[in-house]
Design a protein around this motif. Structure first.
Motif: not given
Length: 157
Positions: A56, A59-61, A63-64, A74-75
């Motif tokens: 983690h 990415l995608p951790y 990313m959002t 989490s993302d």
């Protein structure tokens, strides 16, 4: 899972009726596991690399919301981030980073942290690998070490 639900309901009942612009909350301190870890697992695992696999920190951790990895599992934001935002507090940094302003809050949570002390698992041969020492009692110890700085006291009682 039942304990998490019970604690969440207890927390929500405590803040029911408190508006988000309330001046009653000036800081927040969190303890827990991967649901609210803001990067402490990465910091602890870095000392044991390559013994502890870490994914983690890529990415995608993250990313959002953040656009880059943050150490959260989490993302984007985690539960404690949303609570801090609701009360107008800054996002809590990992306590092991030691560069956060503790007067506004710190996140002591570590991904994979057990409620029971690590020595119990090792003494009873429950796990076949070395666990990070990050149980609830360890996190409470970190909080106790930080408490004099938070409370502007020179001694703890």
């Amino acid at each position: 899972m039942k304990l998490i639900l019970a604690l969440s309901i207890l927390f929500l009942s405590c803040i029911h009726g408190v508006s988000s612009d309330s001046r009653f909350f000036t800081a927040m301190y969190s303890l827990g596991d991967s649901y609210i870890d803001a990067g402490n697992f990465l910091i602890m695992a870095a000392a044991m690399v390559p013994a502890v696999p870490v994914v983690h920190d890529k990415l995608p951790y993250g990313m959002t919301f953040f656009g880059h990895p943050t150490g959260r599992l989490s993302d984007g934001r985690n539960t404690i981030d949303f609570i801090a935002q609701e009360f107008g507090l800054p996002l809590l940094g990992p306590s092991l980073l030691n560069d956060s302003d503790a007067s506004k809050g710190v996140n002591f949570a570590v991904g994979g942290a057990p409620a029971i002390d690590v020595d119990y698992f090792e003494k009873n041969n429950i796990v076949q690998f070395k666990l990070l020492n990050n149980s609830l009692s360890v996190q409470l110890g970190w909080f106790e070490q930080l408490r004099p700085a938070i409370c502007n006291k020179t001694e703890t009682s």
